[in-house]
Design a protein around this motif. Structure first.
Motif, PDB file in Angstrom:
ATOM      1  N   UNK A   1     -68.589  -1.189 -17.379  1.00  0.00           N
ATOM      2  CA  UNK A   1     -68.772  -2.646 -17.385  1.00  0.00           C
ATOM      3  C   UNK A   1     -67.956  -3.231 -16.242  1.00  0.00           C
ATOM      4  N   UNK A   2     -68.129  -4.509 -16.027  1.00  0.00           N
ATOM      5  CA  UNK A   2     -67.276  -5.173 -15.024  1.00  0.00           C
ATOM      6  C   UNK A   2     -66.086  -5.791 -15.737  1.00  0.00           C
ATOM      7  N   UNK A   3     -64.941  -5.121 -15.674  1.00  0.00           N
ATOM      8  CA  UNK A   3     -63.738  -5.562 -16.383  1.00  0.00           C
ATOM      9  C   UNK A   3     -62.540  -5.442 -15.460  1.00  0.00           C
ATOM     10  N   UNK A   4     -62.078  -6.539 -14.901  1.00  0.00           N
ATOM     11  CA  UNK A   4     -60.993  -6.467 -13.896  1.00  0.00           C
ATOM     12  C   UNK A   4     -59.606  -6.349 -14.528  1.00  0.00           C
ATOM     13  N   UNK A   5     -59.262  -5.175 -15.008  1.00  0.00           N
ATOM     14  CA  UNK A   5     -57.963  -4.985 -15.665  1.00  0.00           C
ATOM     15  C   UNK A   5     -56.882  -4.532 -14.692  1.00  0.00           C
ATOM     16  N   UNK A   6     -57.305  -4.019 -13.532  1.00  0.00           N
ATOM     17  CA  UNK A   6     -56.365  -3.404 -12.575  1.00  0.00           C
ATOM     18  C   UNK A   6     -57.091  -3.318 -11.249  1.00  0.00           C
ATOM     19  N   UNK A   7     -56.407  -3.696 -10.175  1.00  0.00           N
ATOM     20  CA  UNK A   7     -57.097  -3.715  -8.879  1.00  0.00           C
ATOM     21  C   UNK A   7     -56.076  -3.665  -7.751  1.00  0.00           C
TER      22      UNK A   7
ATOM     23  N   UNK B   1     -50.235  -3.288  -0.380  1.00  0.00           N
ATOM     24  CA  UNK B   1     -49.563  -2.004  -0.592  1.00  0.00           C
ATOM     25  C   UNK B   1     -49.610  -1.557  -2.049  1.00  0.00           C
ATOM     26  N   UNK B   2     -49.513  -2.515  -2.941  1.00  0.00           N
ATOM     27  CA  UNK B   2     -49.387  -2.154  -4.357  1.00  0.00           C
ATOM     28  C   UNK B   2     -50.506  -2.779  -5.178  1.00  0.00           C
ATOM     29  N   UNK B   3     -50.921  -2.088  -6.246  1.00  0.00           N
ATOM     30  CA  UNK B   3     -51.957  -2.633  -7.117  1.00  0.00           C
ATOM     31  C   UNK B   3     -51.408  -3.746  -8.011  1.00  0.00           C
ATOM     32  N   UNK B   4     -52.319  -4.550  -8.525  1.00  0.00           N
ATOM     33  CA  UNK B   4     -51.973  -5.573  -9.504  1.00  0.00           C
ATOM     34  C   UNK B   4     -52.709  -5.241 -10.791  1.00  0.00           C
ATOM     35  N   UNK B   5     -52.263  -5.809 -11.896  1.00  0.00           N
ATOM     36  CA  UNK B   5     -52.916  -5.485 -13.162  1.00  0.00           C
ATOM     37  C   UNK B   5     -52.820  -6.663 -14.118  1.00  0.00           C
ATOM     38  N   UNK B   6     -53.632  -6.621 -15.136  1.00  0.00           N
ATOM     39  CA  UNK B   6     -53.712  -7.728 -16.085  1.00  0.00           C
ATOM     40  C   UNK B   6     -52.784  -7.574 -17.273  1.00  0.00           C
ATOM     41  N   UNK B   7     -51.705  -6.817 -17.119  1.00  0.00           N
ATOM     42  CA  UNK B   7     -50.754  -6.670 -18.229  1.00  0.00           C
ATOM     43  C   UNK B   7     -51.427  -6.048 -19.435  1.00  0.00           C
TER      44      UNK B   7
ATOM     45  N   UNK C   1     -56.672  -3.143 -24.825  1.00  0.00           N
ATOM     46  CA  UNK C   1     -57.812  -3.229 -25.749  1.00  0.00           C
ATOM     47  C   UNK C   1     -59.179  -3.379 -25.071  1.00  0.00           C
ATOM     48  N   UNK C   2     -59.362  -4.464 -24.249  1.00  0.00           N
ATOM     49  CA  UNK C   2     -60.708  -4.662 -23.689  1.00  0.00           C
ATOM     50  C   UNK C   2     -61.050  -3.697 -22.556  1.00  0.00           C
ATOM     51  N   UNK C   3     -60.053  -2.971 -22.086  1.00  0.00           N
ATOM     52  CA  UNK C   3     -60.287  -2.113 -20.925  1.00  0.00           C
ATOM     53  C   UNK C   3     -60.241  -0.636 -21.339  1.00  0.00           C
ATOM     54  N   UNK C   4     -59.017  -0.064 -21.341  1.00  0.00           N
ATOM     55  CA  UNK C   4     -58.888   1.370 -21.642  1.00  0.00           C
ATOM     56  C   UNK C   4     -59.557   1.747 -22.962  1.00  0.00           C
ATOM     57  N   UNK C   5     -59.145   1.059 -24.049  1.00  0.00           N
ATOM     58  CA  UNK C   5     -59.586   1.518 -25.369  1.00  0.00           C
ATOM     59  C   UNK C   5     -61.088   1.312 -25.575  1.00  0.00           C
ATOM     60  N   UNK C   6     -61.574   0.167 -25.139  1.00  0.00           N
ATOM     61  CA  UNK C   6     -63.003  -0.103 -25.318  1.00  0.00           C
ATOM     62  C   UNK C   6     -63.858   0.923 -24.552  1.00  0.00           C
ATOM     63  N   UNK C   7     -63.487   1.192 -23.322  1.00  0.00           N
ATOM     64  CA  UNK C   7     -64.321   2.069 -22.498  1.00  0.00           C
ATOM     65  C   UNK C   7     -64.192   3.532 -22.901  1.00  0.00           C
ATOM     66  N   UNK C   8     -62.969   3.959 -23.200  1.00  0.00           N
ATOM     67  CA  UNK C   8     -62.781   5.369 -23.570  1.00  0.00           C
ATOM     68  C   UNK C   8     -63.488   5.662 -24.894  1.00  0.00           C
ATOM     69  N   UNK C   9     -63.307   4.769 -25.858  1.00  0.00           N
ATOM     70  CA  UNK C   9     -63.947   5.041 -27.156  1.00  0.00           C
ATOM     71  C   UNK C   9     -65.473   4.956 -27.029  1.00  0.00           C
TER      72      UNK C   9
ATOM     73  N   UNK D   1     -60.103   1.954 -14.163  1.00  0.00           N
ATOM     74  CA  UNK D   1     -60.060   0.498 -14.295  1.00  0.00           C
ATOM     75  C   UNK D   1     -61.166  -0.137 -13.483  1.00  0.00           C
ATOM     76  N   UNK D   2     -61.640  -1.234 -14.039  1.00  0.00           N
ATOM     77  CA  UNK D   2     -62.625  -1.983 -13.258  1.00  0.00           C
ATOM     78  C   UNK D   2     -63.975  -2.272 -13.829  1.00  0.00           C
ATOM     79  N   UNK D   3     -64.507  -1.493 -14.789  1.00  0.00           N
ATOM     80  CA  UNK D   3     -63.905  -0.413 -15.545  1.00  0.00           C
ATOM     81  C   UNK D   3     -65.002   0.537 -16.000  1.00  0.00           C
ATOM     82  N   UNK D   4     -64.641   1.764 -16.215  1.00  0.00           N
ATOM     83  CA  UNK D   4     -65.624   2.715 -16.693  1.00  0.00           C
ATOM     84  C   UNK D   4     -64.958   3.947 -17.266  1.00  0.00           C
ATOM     85  N   UNK D   5     -65.708   4.688 -18.064  1.00  0.00           N
ATOM     86  CA  UNK D   5     -65.199   5.937 -18.624  1.00  0.00           C
ATOM     87  C   UNK D   5     -66.282   6.995 -18.502  1.00  0.00           C
ATOM     88  N   UNK D   6     -65.851   8.235 -18.131  1.00  0.00           N
ATOM     89  CA  UNK D   6     -66.774   9.358 -18.011  1.00  0.00           C
ATOM     90  C   UNK D   6     -66.417  10.374 -19.088  1.00  0.00           C
TER      91      UNK D   6
END
Lengths: 388, 134, 353
Positions: C182-188, C194-200, C205-213, C298-303
């Motif tokens: 999906x399109x989920x900007x949790x980390x970019x 130089x350094x990435x930013x993230x949504x804390x 929940x809406x990023x890692x856990x939703x996509x992995x599960x 992140x961004x986001x997707x799971x394989x």
């Protein structure tokens, strides 16, 4: 081949000469040599200049024409040639000048060596020095010239049991000699612990095992022997000048504890002069690093291979020893302006052979040797001078 | 631009491309067209090979005064390595404590960054040596 | 046609820094950070290491285990990373030259945050399965950075693994793969930063856990499998806690994820994380065992992947290259100053000519 003599010598002080440019240095040394030979400018047939890296040090190439110009020789349109062989540039320029006179092409030739090194920072100067090694297969991988000599030292210690103290003694001895030379960069004696406790540069070598960065120039005037006595009562004969090469990269050789180019050039020189190593009373050798002098005194045949460290420690290479090595202070104490060094060695020999070396005079000196090396010995020039 | 000067050596920098003289058997690195011992007898008999990458320390040093490119690695070790094919190479020794390094120690080549043409220039890669475990 | 892993190789840089040391410098409670992230140390690349050298080391380890494979039979190579040394100019061309498989092949660099390596595996599966290439190489590697003082700095580390994908002499068959995107900007990381930013906490929940599960459930459903059917499972591991929690949510046990959970020792190797975890499993797995894999980017997707170890693993020469455990154990702990110097966090002087 005609016999050739040195009829004039000149040089600048070596050191950090902030108010002098390369052209100032070249002119001062050149004019002193010409004055010493009591020449007029129009007597000079050609100029040879040894210079390693003006392009990198002062962003100026074409330095032979530059020095000829500022020496007032441009209007005579004499041929002026720059010779480059890293640290051996000066010795090689001398040999080319010698060949030009010996061949009969020229009668009177001025050979100068000059380097202006302090216009760049120390780190860059060391990088420029390392261009004498193989850029593509040594330097790119992190090797510096000091590190290559450090690995030579390590190997010499491993193969022959040479000690760190014996290597350090080279610097102690050369500083002692330098203290007697008013033109030396360092006229100060040091003790063994100073060398041993100095900050490391490339282990086992430290700061006091390395020749300094210097500005300076030296010059000699060469003349066919048949005309030499019309200029000087003390012509010094060039008994031999021989040159040899070796692989550019140290690692391409079967041994690193000998410089084959030194051995071969010495053999050629002794053969040409009909002399033997035992007859040499004084020698100026290329001690850009302390270990290099130990290799040199072995490769020149003064001491058996592996015995150079011991001989040094025993004082056999000091003034008053079996063969006085680097009475000028050597590159270590007199200073090391790359392109000037090979010519400055000859200036020292001439002073000694004329009996004008003052407090560092080798008594009754009649035969002297100069060994000038480039990089890790990929070019070596060995010359023999004798009282005519 | 030094880019092409480095690029053309990549086969030897990455994969230790060398050459063997099939007249005398000597191996040369980097490759050269003619055997420096056999001279013209070697013409047409120079055969490319990649060194296997293993050898032993011939000599070593710890560099404390380094060119600006290597400043961040200081102090770093430089070694000459006698490769098993008989030819000698110079590079850095990594993953080692200088006090553990000895002449004769077995080492293996690995690929590392050698330098770069400034922060916006091309990055150069090539072999460095590391100890062979065990 | 069966498609799967013919060989694999791993690499982790040997330097480590601890959360306690990072916390000491930034005035944070490193101990608490270590516990909450379940990270005891993270790997740090040497100044002369980057994604290209790490990928090359991993790919060479992979090739050492299959000397019978002619590198010229490799028709594709992909390097997945979010820290390619060049923004423009592929990492893969250098790796391909270094393992001797160029020039008659295709190469590209991939980027999908932490799942670029598994995306490369999927691409290779397609190329091999369609007979476009005999072998494909898929690499996931990173030298990821967290901004100094940012919570990411406690985890962002370096490492990578390489897989030779083919259809002959497979040591692990990839039975199935499914992705959830999906399109989920949790980390970019924006271009030029130089350094990435993230949504804390938005990364959870809406990023890692939703996509992995979601990807996991797709795989289980489509392969008609249950968590208990697998001996091993490996999930993306941005810290030690997330994979434990997601495993529990899906019905996997701590034991199933134990072998592939490396983040507590080496930190989050980003694109290298799941590839390294899978490598650690391949280091020990036996014929017939099944492996469940879900990578997250992140961004986001799971394989997700369903993998079965074949009998070929008994003839496979694992010891021809270092095991993951070797790299975990071969470590040198450094302080923050050294770490900052190695990672270019200190502004150095420019050489004055």
């Amino acid at each position: 081949m005609r016999e050739v003599a040195i009829i004039g010598i000149g040089g600048t002080k070596f050191g950090e000469l902030w108010d002098m440019s390369l052209r100032d240095l070249g002119i001062q040394a050149g004019l002193a040599a010409v004055a010493d030979a009591k020449l007029a400018a129009e007597d000079i047939d050609a100029l040879y200049v040894g210079n390693m890296s003006a392009g990198r040090f002062i962003e100026q190439e074409h330095v032979a024409a530059l020095i000829a110009d500022y020496s007032g020789l441009a209007r005579d349109n004499i041929p002026a040639t720059r010779i480059e062989a890293a640290g051996a540039s000066g010795g090689l320029a001398f040999r080319e000048g010698y060949l030009a006179v010996a061949s009969g092409m020229h009668d009177i030739v001025v050979v100068g060596g000059a380097e202006k090194m302090t216009d760049v920072g120390d780190v860059l100067a060391a990088e420029i020095q390392s261009t004498a090694a193989d850029q593509q297969w040594e330097v790119v991988f992190g090797a510096t010239l000091a590190s290559l000599f450090a690995m030579i030292a390590r190997r010499h210690m491993y193969e022959f049991g040479t000690t760190r103290e014996q290597i350090a003694q080279v610097a102690v001895k050369n500083h002692k000699h330098g203290a007697l030379n008013p033109n030396a960069q360092y006229q100060r004696e040091i003790d063994l612990s100073t060398v041993l406790n100095a900050s490391p540069v490339a282990e086992p070598l430290g700061v006091f095992d390395c020749a300094p960065l210097s500005d300076g120039a030296a010059a000699v005037v060469l003349c066919s022997m048949d005309r030499a006595r019309s200029y000087t009562s003390k012509p010094i004969r060039i008994a031999a000048s021989a040159q040899a090469s070796d692989t550019l990269a140290l690692h391409s050789r079967t041994t690193v504890t000998s410089f084959k180019a030194t051995q071969v050039a010495a053999q050629r020189a002794f053969r040409q002069a009909g002399r033997r190593p035992e007859q040499v009373q004084l020698a100026e050798v290329h001690d850009n690093f302390t270990i290099a002098e130990i290799l040199a005194i072995e490769d020149l045949g003064f001491f058996p291979k592996g015995q150079g460290g011991k001989a040094t420690m025993d004082g056999e290479t000091a003034l008053g020893g079996k063969v006085a090595v680097n009475t000028s202070g050597g590159l270590k104490a007199r200073g090391f302006p790359f392109g000037a060094t090979g010519v400055a060695q000859l200036v020292e020999l001439v002073e000694q052979l004329r009996g004008e070396a003052g407090k560092r005079q080798v008594p009754d000196a009649t035969l002297g040797l100069a060994q000038n090396a480039g990089g890790t010995g990929a070019t070596v020039v060995v010359s023999l001078l004798e009282v005519a | 631009m030094a880019t092409a000067r480095f690029w053309r050596e990549n086969p030897s920098r990455y994969n230790l491309k060398a050459v063997r003289c099939n007249n005398c058997g000597r191996v040369f690195f980097p490759p050269r067209g003619v055997c420096s011992v056999c001279h013209r007898k070697s013409i047409g008999k120079m055969e490319c090979l990649n060194l296997k990458g293993e050898g032993e320390v011939f000599s070593f040093t710890v560099v404390h005064e380094a060119p600006s490119q290597f400043e961040i690695l200081k102090p770093y070790m430089v070694v000459m390595v006698k490769m098993d094919e008989g030819v000698m190479l110079t590079s850095q020794l990594i993953n080692s404590d200088p006090k553990d390094v000895k002449i004769g120690m077995r080492v293996k080549a690995t690929l590392r960054r050698l330098g770069e043409d400034g922060p916006s220039g091309v990055i150069y890669y090539g072999y460095k040596f590391r100890p062979i475990e065990g | 046609m069966e498609v799967g892993i013919v060989s694999y190789g791993a690499y982790v840089p040997r330097y480590r820094i601890t959360p306690q040391e990072i916390g000491r410098v930034w005035g944070s409670d490193g101990e608490a950070m270590s516990k909450s992230l379940l990270i005891n140390s993270k790997s740090v690349p040497a100044p002369d290491e980057d994604v290209i050298t790490i990928s090359t080391e991993a790919a060479r380890n992979m090739m050492r285990r299959v000397p019978e494979v002619d590198p010229k039979d490799i028709g594709a190579l992909y390097v997945g990373s979010e820290s390619h040394p060049y923004a423009v100019k592929p990492s893969g061309t250098i790796v391909a030259e270094a393992i001797g498989c160029s020039p008659n092949m295709t190469v590209a660099d991939y980027e999908f945050a932490c799942k670029a390596g598994t995306a490369a595996i999927q691409t290779c599966m397609g190329l091999v399965g369609s007979c476009m290439v005999k072998y494909g190489v898929a690499i996931g590697a990173d030298t990821s950075q967290g901004a100094p003082g940012d919570p990411l700095e406690y985890s962002a580390s370096a490492g990578g693994a390489s897989f030779l994908i083919g259809s002959k002499d497979i040591i692990a068959v990839i039975n199935h793969t499914s992705s959830f995107t999906t399109d989920t900007p949790d980390f970019w990381r924006r271009e030029g930063q130089d350094y990435p930013s993230h949504g804390g906490r938005f990364t959870g929940e809406p990023a890692y856990f939703k996509h992995v599960t979601s990807a996991a459930k797709l795989v289980l459903k489509r392969t008609n499998s249950a968590p208990a059917d697998y001996q091993y499972a490996v999930f993306h591991q941005p810290n030690g806690k997330f994979p434990q929690r997601v495993a529990k949510m899906l019905g996997f046990t701590d034991k199933q994820i134990e072998v592939g959970l490396l983040t507590p020792q080496i930190g989050n190797t980003y694109s290298g994380a799941v590839p390294l975890g899978l490598s650690a499993i391949l280091d020990v797995a036996q014929p017939g065992e099944r492996v469940f894999v879900v990578a997250y980017g992140s961004g986001a997707g799971a394989d997700g992947f369903d993998i079965t170890i074949t009998d070929n693993i008994t003839r496979f020469n694992r010891s021809a290259a270092p095991l993951v455990s070797h790299y975990i154990e071969d470590k040198k702990v450094i302080d923050y100053a050294t770490y900052a110097k190695f990672r270019g966090k200190i502004r150095v002087k420019e050489e004055v000519a």
